[in-house]
Write an enzyme that holds these catalytic residues in place. Structure first.
Site, PDB file in Angstrom:
ATOM      1  N   SER A 183       5.403   7.127   2.949  1.00 46.78           N
ATOM      2  CA  SER A 183       4.418   8.217   3.041  1.00 46.78           C
ATOM      3  C   SER A 183       3.136   7.752   3.727  1.00 46.78           C
ATOM      4  O   SER A 183       2.431   8.549   4.338  1.00 46.78           O
ATOM      5  CB  SER A 183       4.091   8.782   1.655  1.00 46.78           C
ATOM      6  OG  SER A 183       3.439   7.812   0.870  1.00 46.78           O
TER       7      SER A 183
ATOM      8  N   ASP B 112       8.257   5.015  -0.020  1.00 44.44           N
ATOM      9  CA  ASP B 112       8.915   6.105   0.716  1.00 44.44           C
ATOM     10  C   ASP B 112       8.407   6.280   2.139  1.00 44.44           C
ATOM     11  O   ASP B 112       8.792   7.224   2.823  1.00 44.44           O
ATOM     12  CB  ASP B 112       8.721   7.423  -0.048  1.00 44.44           C
ATOM     13  CG  ASP B 112       7.246   7.812  -0.170  1.00 44.44           C
ATOM     14  OD1 ASP B 112       6.385   6.965   0.190  1.00 44.44           O
ATOM     15  OD2 ASP B 112       6.946   8.930  -0.609  1.00 44.44           O
TER      16      ASP B 112
ATOM     17  N   ASP C 290       3.104 -20.610   0.834  1.00 45.22           N
ATOM     18  CA  ASP C 290       3.061 -21.751  -0.082  1.00 45.22           C
ATOM     19  C   ASP C 290       2.042 -21.468  -1.175  1.00 45.22           C
ATOM     20  O   ASP C 290       1.379 -20.438  -1.167  1.00 45.22           O
ATOM     21  CB  ASP C 290       2.730 -23.035   0.694  1.00 45.22           C
ATOM     22  CG  ASP C 290       1.407 -22.914   1.438  1.00 45.22           C
ATOM     23  OD1 ASP C 290       0.628 -21.974   1.156  1.00 45.22           O
ATOM     24  OD2 ASP C 290       1.138 -23.757   2.305  1.00 45.22           O
TER      25      ASP C 290
ATOM     26  N   THR D  41      -3.513 -22.405   4.811  1.00 47.58           N
ATOM     27  CA  THR D  41      -2.204 -22.420   5.484  1.00 47.58           C
ATOM     28  C   THR D  41      -1.646 -20.984   5.599  1.00 47.58           C
ATOM     29  O   THR D  41      -0.590 -20.680   5.022  1.00 47.58           O
ATOM     30  CB  THR D  41      -1.204 -23.290   4.690  1.00 47.58           C
ATOM     31  OG1 THR D  41      -1.144 -22.774   3.337  1.00 47.58           O
ATOM     32  CG2 THR D  41      -1.603 -24.754   4.663  1.00 47.58           C
TER      33      THR D  41
ATOM     34  N   SER E  48      -0.961 -15.664   0.245  1.00 50.05           N
ATOM     35  CA  SER E  48      -0.732 -16.950   0.909  1.00 50.05           C
ATOM     36  C   SER E  48      -0.587 -16.781   2.418  1.00 50.05           C
ATOM     37  O   SER E  48      -0.742 -17.736   3.178  1.00 50.05           O
ATOM     38  CB  SER E  48       0.545 -17.559   0.326  1.00 50.05           C
ATOM     39  OG  SER E  48       0.964 -18.625   1.111  1.00 50.05           O
TER      40      SER E  48
ATOM     41  N   HIS F 168       0.827  -1.216   0.000  1.00 50.11           N
ATOM     42  CA  HIS F 168       0.000   0.000   0.000  1.00 50.11           C
ATOM     43  C   HIS F 168       0.857   1.261   0.000  1.00 50.11           C
ATOM     44  O   HIS F 168       0.441   2.294  -0.516  1.00 50.11           O
ATOM     45  CB  HIS F 168      -0.951  -0.025   1.195  1.00 50.11           C
ATOM     46  CG  HIS F 168      -2.054  -1.034   1.041  1.00 50.11           C
ATOM     47  ND1 HIS F 168      -3.381  -0.759   1.304  1.00 50.11           N
ATOM     48  CD2 HIS F 168      -2.027  -2.330   0.637  1.00 50.11           C
ATOM     49  CE1 HIS F 168      -4.115  -1.836   1.068  1.00 50.11           C
ATOM     50  NE2 HIS F 168      -3.311  -2.812   0.662  1.00 50.11           N
TER      51      HIS F 168
END
Ligand code: HEM
Length: 356
Positions: free
Chosen positions: A87, A85, A217, A212, A193, A69
């Site tokens: 931010s 960076d 995996d 899992t 995962s 993000h």
């Protein structure tokens, strides 16, 4: 003359980087190629012990999520933020208000004071932290890891982080704007995962995206291809989809990307080859951590990132009660093979990822 001499020295040290790399011995005896990595040994150990509590749990997962993000606030043609960076922390009052960043505030509450106490930038705590987090997840690759980012100077604008209910075309074009191919998008989704959701369907908070969630995996790629049953939530939120196993949550975007003609064959290939998945993910993740950064001004500290344990199984498996017949064949050019085995026993519910 002097500047010419310096330029040639720099060129020589680039060409023969490995041979000429300076070595430094840190106070704990670790030998590193750049003394700046020494400071990050304590950062690494404190992240593992104090934030992640030694586990591939909620906070390790959310640190990998915040890395995405933060970095994706970027466009190769400019005007969208400065990428990886920090931010999202430095301008948290702006960025954490964006709908796609819902829930990120929890990990910011951990990482911001941690970075301040260690005197490191928010960009470094996020992107170095993501590599350290991955090292706790069995099966995860070591991602090439840089430090030395400066402080963020501008917030990323809203709309850079894809939502799970965006159409595939919109997700792929946003990711392409930041420089990622559709294959790289699929590779980055290996991160799901080690993932669970809280915000899309709060009624079943902490529900994981595969069976899992503490292992890196290829189950997520396999399980997203299984036929689902009607989602038992309240239907109040968009972005949810069908889930093949009780307790598991499937994002609408993962469901759609797994079945889209532009991405389905790569998705299937990664379901079938854990080593390929880990390699492709590592390359795309390292690229993501450099968005908006000038690589020559950063320091490569990959050598202090621990290697994760191997995943418990080297190949994906059909969860108990599921077989090849449950696969929704989505790649038009290659049939899903009959090589994977089915876990013994009867279908069990997937447990939520515990809150930390
Ligand atoms: C490209 C489209 C993507 C979409 C639409 C998407 C969407 C989501 C959503 C809705 C959640 C659940 C958040 C919550 O409810 O708490 C989530 C979780 C997560 N995502 Fe993604 N994601 C995408 C790509 C990525 C990428 C590229 C990464 C990292 C490389 C990533 C890493 C994660 C992780 C690790 C979690 C789990 C967080 C936790 O369990 O605390 N995602 N994602």
């Amino acid at each position: 003359m002097l500047s010419v001499a310096l330029v040639s020295l720099a060129a020589a040290s680039t060409a023969y980087g490995a041979a000429l790399a300076p070595r430094a011995t840190c106070s704990d005896g670790t030998v590193v190629s750049n003394a700046q990595c020494c400071n990050f040994i304590a950062v690494r150990d404190d992240l593992i012990n104090d934030i992640f509590e030694g586990q591939c749990g909620e906070f390790a997962h959310s640190t990998v999520r915040i890395a995405f993000h933060d970095a994706i606030g970027f466009s190769t043609s400019g005007g969208k933020g400065n990428g990886a960076d920090g931010s999202i922390i430095a301008f948290g009052t702006t960025e954490l208000g964006f709908a796609a960043n819902a829930g990120i505030d929890e990990i910011v509450e951990e990482l911001q004071p941690f970075a301040d106490a260690h005197g490191i930038s928010y960009g470094d705590v996020i992107h170095f932290g993501s590599s350290v987090a991955l090292s706790l997840c069995p099966g995860a690759p070591v991602v090439q890891t840089f430090i030395g980012r400066g402080n963020a100077t501008v917030a990323a604008p809203d709309g850079t982080v894809p939502d799970p209910f965006n159409p595939v075309t919109q997700i792929l074009s946003r990711m392409a704007e930041a420089g990622f191919s559709s294959d790289e998008v699929v590779a980055l989704l290996a991160s799901h995962s080690i993932a669970a959701q809280d915000q899309v369907e709060p009624a079943i908070a902490r529900s994981p995206f595969d069976s899992t969630p503490a292992a890196f995996d290829s189950q997520v790629f396999l399980e997203t291809l299984l036929k689902g049953t009607a989602f038992p939530g309240d239907g109040a939120h968009q972005g949810e989809s069908e889930s093949p196993l009780p307790g598991e949550f499937r994002l609408e975007s993962d469901d759609a990307i797994a079945r889209d003609s532009r991405t389905a064959c790569t998705w299937q290939a990664l379901a079938l080859d854990q080593a390929l998945m880990a390699n492709k993910f590592a390359a795309a993740m390292a690229k993501m951590s450099l968005l908006g950064q000038s690589k020559p001004s950063l320091v490569d500290c990959t050598e202090i990132i621990p290697k994760a344990a191997a995943a418990p199984l080297s190949k994906a498996f059909f969860p108990a009660g599921k077989t090849l017949a449950d696969i929704e064949q989505s790649c038009a050019t290659q049939t899903f093979p009959s090589t994977l085995s089915t876990q013994a026993g009867t279908t069990t519910s997937v447990a939520p990822v515990p809150e930390q």
